[in-house]
Design a protein around this motif. Structure first.
Motif, PDB file in Angstrom:
ATOM      1  N   GLY A   1       0.827  -1.197   0.000  1.00 34.45           N
ATOM      2  CA  GLY A   1       0.000   0.000   0.000  1.00 34.45           C
ATOM      3  C   GLY A   1       0.864   1.252   0.000  1.00 34.45           C
ATOM      4  O   GLY A   1       2.068   1.218   0.323  1.00 34.45           O
TER       5      GLY A   1
ATOM      6  N   ASN B   1      -6.445  14.479   1.084  1.00 29.43           N
ATOM      7  CA  ASN B   1      -7.211  13.863   2.155  1.00 29.43           C
ATOM      8  C   ASN B   1      -6.811  14.654   3.389  1.00 29.43           C
ATOM      9  O   ASN B   1      -5.608  14.693   3.691  1.00 29.43           O
ATOM     10  CB  ASN B   1      -6.798  12.382   2.300  1.00 29.43           C
ATOM     11  CG  ASN B   1      -7.486  11.689   3.459  1.00 29.43           C
ATOM     12  OD1 ASN B   1      -8.300  12.284   4.146  1.00 29.43           O
ATOM     13  ND2 ASN B   1      -7.143  10.437   3.680  1.00 29.43           N
TER      14      ASN B   1
ATOM     15  N   TYR C   1     -13.838  13.285  -0.024  1.00 31.32           N
ATOM     16  CA  TYR C   1     -14.100  13.749   1.340  1.00 31.32           C
ATOM     17  C   TYR C   1     -14.694  15.147   1.330  1.00 31.32           C
ATOM     18  O   TYR C   1     -14.366  15.971   0.471  1.00 31.32           O
ATOM     19  CB  TYR C   1     -12.798  13.811   2.139  1.00 31.32           C
ATOM     20  CG  TYR C   1     -12.032  12.520   2.135  1.00 31.32           C
ATOM     21  CD1 TYR C   1     -12.466  11.425   2.882  1.00 31.32           C
ATOM     22  CD2 TYR C   1     -10.877  12.387   1.369  1.00 31.32           C
ATOM     23  CE1 TYR C   1     -11.770  10.235   2.870  1.00 31.32           C
ATOM     24  CE2 TYR C   1     -10.170  11.189   1.356  1.00 31.32           C
ATOM     25  CZ  TYR C   1     -10.620  10.116   2.108  1.00 31.32           C
ATOM     26  OH  TYR C   1      -9.926   8.941   2.095  1.00 31.32           O
TER      27      TYR C   1
ATOM     28  N   CYS D   1       0.176  16.679  -0.272  1.00 29.63           N
ATOM     29  CA  CYS D   1      -0.852  15.743  -0.722  1.00 29.63           C
ATOM     30  C   CYS D   1      -1.885  16.516  -1.524  1.00 29.63           C
ATOM     31  O   CYS D   1      -2.575  17.372  -0.988  1.00 29.63           O
ATOM     32  CB  CYS D   1      -1.521  15.086   0.487  1.00 29.63           C
ATOM     33  SG  CYS D   1      -2.807  13.911   0.054  1.00 29.63           S
TER      34      CYS D   1
ATOM     35  N   ILE E   1      -1.800   9.773  -4.263  1.00 28.70           N
ATOM     36  CA  ILE E   1      -2.691   8.604  -4.272  1.00 28.70           C
ATOM     37  C   ILE E   1      -4.082   8.945  -4.828  1.00 28.70           C
ATOM     38  O   ILE E   1      -4.773   8.080  -5.354  1.00 28.70           O
ATOM     39  CB  ILE E   1      -2.794   7.982  -2.857  1.00 28.70           C
ATOM     40  CG1 ILE E   1      -3.533   6.653  -2.858  1.00 28.70           C
ATOM     41  CG2 ILE E   1      -3.447   8.914  -1.859  1.00 28.70           C
ATOM     42  CD1 ILE E   1      -2.714   5.469  -3.172  1.00 28.70           C
ATOM     43  N   TYR E   2      -4.505  10.229  -4.718  1.00 27.19           N
ATOM     44  CA  TYR E   2      -5.833  10.604  -5.243  1.00 27.19           C
ATOM     45  C   TYR E   2      -5.753  11.234  -6.638  1.00 27.19           C
ATOM     46  O   TYR E   2      -6.716  11.877  -7.082  1.00 27.19           O
ATOM     47  CB  TYR E   2      -6.555  11.559  -4.269  1.00 27.19           C
ATOM     48  CG  TYR E   2      -6.912  10.877  -2.969  1.00 27.19           C
ATOM     49  CD1 TYR E   2      -8.008  10.022  -2.879  1.00 27.19           C
ATOM     50  CD2 TYR E   2      -6.127  11.043  -1.839  1.00 27.19           C
ATOM     51  CE1 TYR E   2      -8.322   9.370  -1.698  1.00 27.19           C
ATOM     52  CE2 TYR E   2      -6.422  10.387  -0.645  1.00 27.19           C
ATOM     53  CZ  TYR E   2      -7.531   9.555  -0.590  1.00 27.19           C
ATOM     54  OH  TYR E   2      -7.833   8.903   0.581  1.00 27.19           O
TER      55      TYR E   2
ATOM     56  N   LYS F   1       0.617   3.405   2.069  1.00 25.37           N
ATOM     57  CA  LYS F   1       0.939   3.656   3.473  1.00 25.37           C
ATOM     58  C   LYS F   1       2.342   3.160   3.786  1.00 25.37           C
ATOM     59  O   LYS F   1       3.168   3.884   4.344  1.00 25.37           O
ATOM     60  CB  LYS F   1      -0.096   2.948   4.356  1.00 25.37           C
ATOM     61  CG  LYS F   1      -0.153   3.454   5.781  1.00 25.37           C
ATOM     62  CD  LYS F   1      -1.251   2.732   6.545  1.00 25.37           C
ATOM     63  CE  LYS F   1      -2.274   3.697   7.105  1.00 25.37           C
ATOM     64  NZ  LYS F   1      -3.387   3.060   7.789  1.00 25.37           N
TER      65      LYS F   1
ATOM     66  N   SER G   1      -4.885   1.563  -4.636  1.00 28.06           N
ATOM     67  CA  SER G   1      -6.026   1.501  -3.715  1.00 28.06           C
ATOM     68  C   SER G   1      -7.213   2.342  -4.166  1.00 28.06           C
ATOM     69  O   SER G   1      -8.350   1.863  -4.194  1.00 28.06           O
ATOM     70  CB  SER G   1      -5.615   1.989  -2.323  1.00 28.06           C
ATOM     71  OG  SER G   1      -4.851   1.021  -1.670  1.00 28.06           O
ATOM     72  N   LYS G   2      -6.957   3.603  -4.487  1.00 26.67           N
ATOM     73  CA  LYS G   2      -8.066   4.526  -4.735  1.00 26.67           C
ATOM     74  C   LYS G   2      -8.483   4.503  -6.203  1.00 26.67           C
ATOM     75  O   LYS G   2      -9.671   4.422  -6.506  1.00 26.67           O
ATOM     76  CB  LYS G   2      -7.673   5.947  -4.326  1.00 26.67           C
ATOM     77  CG  LYS G   2      -6.976   6.051  -2.977  1.00 26.67           C
ATOM     78  CD  LYS G   2      -7.867   5.773  -1.795  1.00 26.67           C
ATOM     79  CE  LYS G   2      -7.026   5.627  -0.540  1.00 26.67           C
ATOM     80  NZ  LYS G   2      -7.701   5.640   0.696  1.00 26.67           N
TER      81      LYS G   2
ATOM     82  N   TRP H   1      -3.701  14.014   6.208  1.00 26.99           N
ATOM     83  CA  TRP H   1      -4.082  12.629   6.547  1.00 26.99           C
ATOM     84  C   TRP H   1      -3.456  12.214   7.887  1.00 26.99           C
ATOM     85  O   TRP H   1      -2.309  12.552   8.181  1.00 26.99           O
ATOM     86  CB  TRP H   1      -3.640  11.700   5.417  1.00 26.99           C
ATOM     87  CG  TRP H   1      -3.963  10.259   5.623  1.00 26.99           C
ATOM     88  CD1 TRP H   1      -5.120   9.730   6.088  1.00 26.99           C
ATOM     89  CD2 TRP H   1      -3.094   9.155   5.365  1.00 26.99           C
ATOM     90  NE1 TRP H   1      -5.038   8.361   6.129  1.00 26.99           N
ATOM     91  CE2 TRP H   1      -3.803   7.988   5.683  1.00 26.99           C
ATOM     92  CE3 TRP H   1      -1.784   9.040   4.884  1.00 26.99           C
ATOM     93  CZ2 TRP H   1      -3.250   6.715   5.554  1.00 26.99           C
ATOM     94  CZ3 TRP H   1      -1.239   7.776   4.749  1.00 26.99           C
ATOM     95  CH2 TRP H   1      -1.967   6.638   5.083  1.00 26.99           C
TER      96      TRP H   1
ATOM     97  N   ARG I   1      -3.562  -4.120  -1.107  1.00 29.71           N
ATOM     98  CA  ARG I   1      -2.359  -3.578  -0.481  1.00 29.71           C
ATOM     99  C   ARG I   1      -1.166  -3.466  -1.426  1.00 29.71           C
ATOM    100  O   ARG I   1      -0.101  -4.061  -1.196  1.00 29.71           O
ATOM    101  CB  ARG I   1      -1.970  -4.404   0.772  1.00 29.71           C
ATOM    102  CG  ARG I   1      -3.070  -4.678   1.775  1.00 29.71           C
ATOM    103  CD  ARG I   1      -3.795  -3.421   2.249  1.00 29.71           C
ATOM    104  NE  ARG I   1      -2.920  -2.409   2.810  1.00 29.71           N
ATOM    105  CZ  ARG I   1      -3.001  -1.120   2.440  1.00 29.71           C
ATOM    106  NH1 ARG I   1      -3.871  -0.688   1.538  1.00 29.71           N
ATOM    107  NH2 ARG I   1      -2.192  -0.265   2.995  1.00 29.71           N
TER     108      ARG I   1
ATOM    109  N   TYR J   1       0.456  10.983   8.553  1.00 29.88           N
ATOM    110  CA  TYR J   1       1.706  11.710   8.260  1.00 29.88           C
ATOM    111  C   TYR J   1       2.482  12.062   9.533  1.00 29.88           C
ATOM    112  O   TYR J   1       3.666  11.753   9.663  1.00 29.88           O
ATOM    113  CB  TYR J   1       1.426  13.008   7.497  1.00 29.88           C
ATOM    114  CG  TYR J   1       0.894  12.867   6.096  1.00 29.88           C
ATOM    115  CD1 TYR J   1       0.920  11.661   5.420  1.00 29.88           C
ATOM    116  CD2 TYR J   1       0.372  13.969   5.421  1.00 29.88           C
ATOM    117  CE1 TYR J   1       0.428  11.548   4.123  1.00 29.88           C
ATOM    118  CE2 TYR J   1      -0.113  13.875   4.131  1.00 29.88           C
ATOM    119  CZ  TYR J   1      -0.093  12.655   3.489  1.00 29.88           C
ATOM    120  OH  TYR J   1      -0.578  12.563   2.208  1.00 29.88           O
TER     121      TYR J   1
END
Ligand code: PMP
Ligand code: GLU
Length: 402
Positions: free
Chosen positions: A104, A180, A328, A176, A211-212, A106, A241-242, A130, A250, A133
């Motif tokens: 992931g 998020n 979000y 980011c 990631i987004y 992460k 993931s997204k 997020w 993962r 971090y």
């Protein structure tokens, strides 16, 4: 030595906060299991199923016996597919040897932070940010230096704020966008202005969590690594993931300077080894296969964004921006601080999130977990019906507060 001394938990772990996004989601799952009709707007993950062609690739991988340890940085075929993606979609020139696949985004991010931060090094983090971090920087014994931007500036920091936060102890800056928890997207011009500041700090690593990238309603995405002034000291974080609705698989990666990629590989080799063989083959299919699924999911998130924003704007006391990406909404809720329904008094945004869970059976996350008290986060990665019902319940519960 007494048993309690042997079992004493390390200072490192004791000083970490629990992940509020995961904790709230767990709480809502427990309530659901106990029969409560909870709508979970806490954890951020696409509600779509993984596209069929990606699932098919995973099934084939099982049948073809992809059952052995994988290379620590990931299969070369996957890293080539990622390098092609970075070239095709972002105009970036990365060798597969500069890409390290992990469990992931992460883990990819934590790998980078642990590989470049020494105790006492400062890491500049624009907030709201997020939940993980700040905690990852603490894990590396670094010092998180947060730079705040509220709803009035669409949650975006200015070049002046960035310059003020940079010191001779700054080792990295962590961006980011799309963000998020706010959904804000920095334009190319806004990024350019921040890069102009970073150009004066050649020793600072720029970590860009992208990631987004594909959940972006502005129609254009600029990777921070596309700016020549910082390109050779950028670490990009991304994953499947997204964009491909693959949170449980993962797979994420960092794309970074060669020495950092070697360090990350060394760390991962002692820590978790290469990521799951089957999930890597699935991720490869995601990057090399048709991309309409990504566009379709993005269009669905955009429709839901419009729905949730229009409903939230009808609720007195909630201040909302119009998020341009991710999934979000981050309403400002300070109008409710100090209010009560006669039973519960709301002192903080955390109290409000708990009140909404107890009274409205809607799970959200306290903005304080994103270093932004006074806000709450709602994930709208759920059906239109759930969004409508959740916003109706929130409106009713908030109407009880005076
Ligand atoms: N960065 C941000 C900003 C995120 O929201 C997430 C999702 N939790 C991640 C990284 C990690 O994603 P992954 O599921 O790939 O570990
Ligand atoms: N990105 C998600 C969130 O922010 C996943 C949960 C997590 O890993 O924090 O809710």
């Amino acid at each position: 030595m007494a048993v309690q001394d042997i079992l004493q938990i390390s200072q490192r772990v004791r000083s970490l906060a629990v992940s509020a996004t995961l904790a709230m989601s767990q709480k809502s799952a427990e309530l659901k299991a106990a029969g409560v009709d909870v709508i979970n707007l806490s954890v951020g993950e696409p509600d779509f199923f993984t596209p069929d062609h990606i699932k098919a690739a995973a099934k084939t991988a099982i049948d073809e016996n992809y059952s052995f340890y994988t290379p620590v940085p990931g299969y070369l075929s996957l890293r080539k597919a990622i390098a092609d993606k970075l070239s095709r979609e972002n105009g970036l020139d990365f060798e597969p040897s500069q890409i390290v696949v992990g469990n992931g985004a992460k883990q990819a991010l934590c790998n980078v932070i642990l590989s470049c931060i020494n105790p006492g090094d400062e890491v500049v983090i624009p907030v709201p940010a997020w939940v993980s971090y700040v905690e990852m920087v603490k894990l590396a014994e670094g010092i998180p230096v947060t730079v705040s931007a509220g709803i009035d500036t669409d949650f975006k920091i200015t070049p002046t704020q960035l310059r003020q936060a940079l010191t001779r102890h700054t080792r990295a800056v962590l961006f980011c966008s799309p963000s998020n928890p706010t959904g804000s997207v920095y334009s190319r011009e806004e990024l350019q202005a921040l890069v102009a500041v970073l150009a004066d700090y050649p020793d600072v690593l720029v970590i860009a969590d992208e990631i987004y990238e594909h959940i972006n309603f502005t129609g254009s995405f600029t990777s921070l690594a596309s700016f020549g002034a910082i390109a050779d000291r950028c670490a990009i974080i991304n994953g499947v993931s997204k964009a491909y609705a693959m949170t449980g698989w993962r797979i994420g990666y960092c794309a970074c300077p060669p020495d950092l990629a070697k360090a990350v590989t060394k760390l991962q080799g002692q820590y978790t080894s290469g990521a799951s063989s089957i999930a890597q083959k699935a991720a490869e299919a995601a990057y090399t296969g048709p991309q309409d699924c990504v566009r379709e999911m993005c269009a669905a998130f955009r429709r839901r964004r419009d729905l949730v924003v229009s409903l939230a704007r009808q609720i007195p006391g909630l201040r909302v921006n119009e998020p341009q990406g991710a999934f979000y909404l981050f309403p400002e809720v300070s109008a409710y601080l100090g209010t009560s329904d006669g039973e519960t008094t709301i002192h903080t945004s955390g109290d409000l999130a708990l009140y909404l869970l107890d009274k409205a059976h809607v799970a959200t996350v306290d903005g304080a977990a994103f270093s932004a008290p006074g806000y709450i986060r709602l994930s709208y990665a759920t059906s239109d019906d759930n969004i409508r019902e959740a916003m109706r319940r929130i409106a009713d519960a908030l109407a009880q507060l005076h």
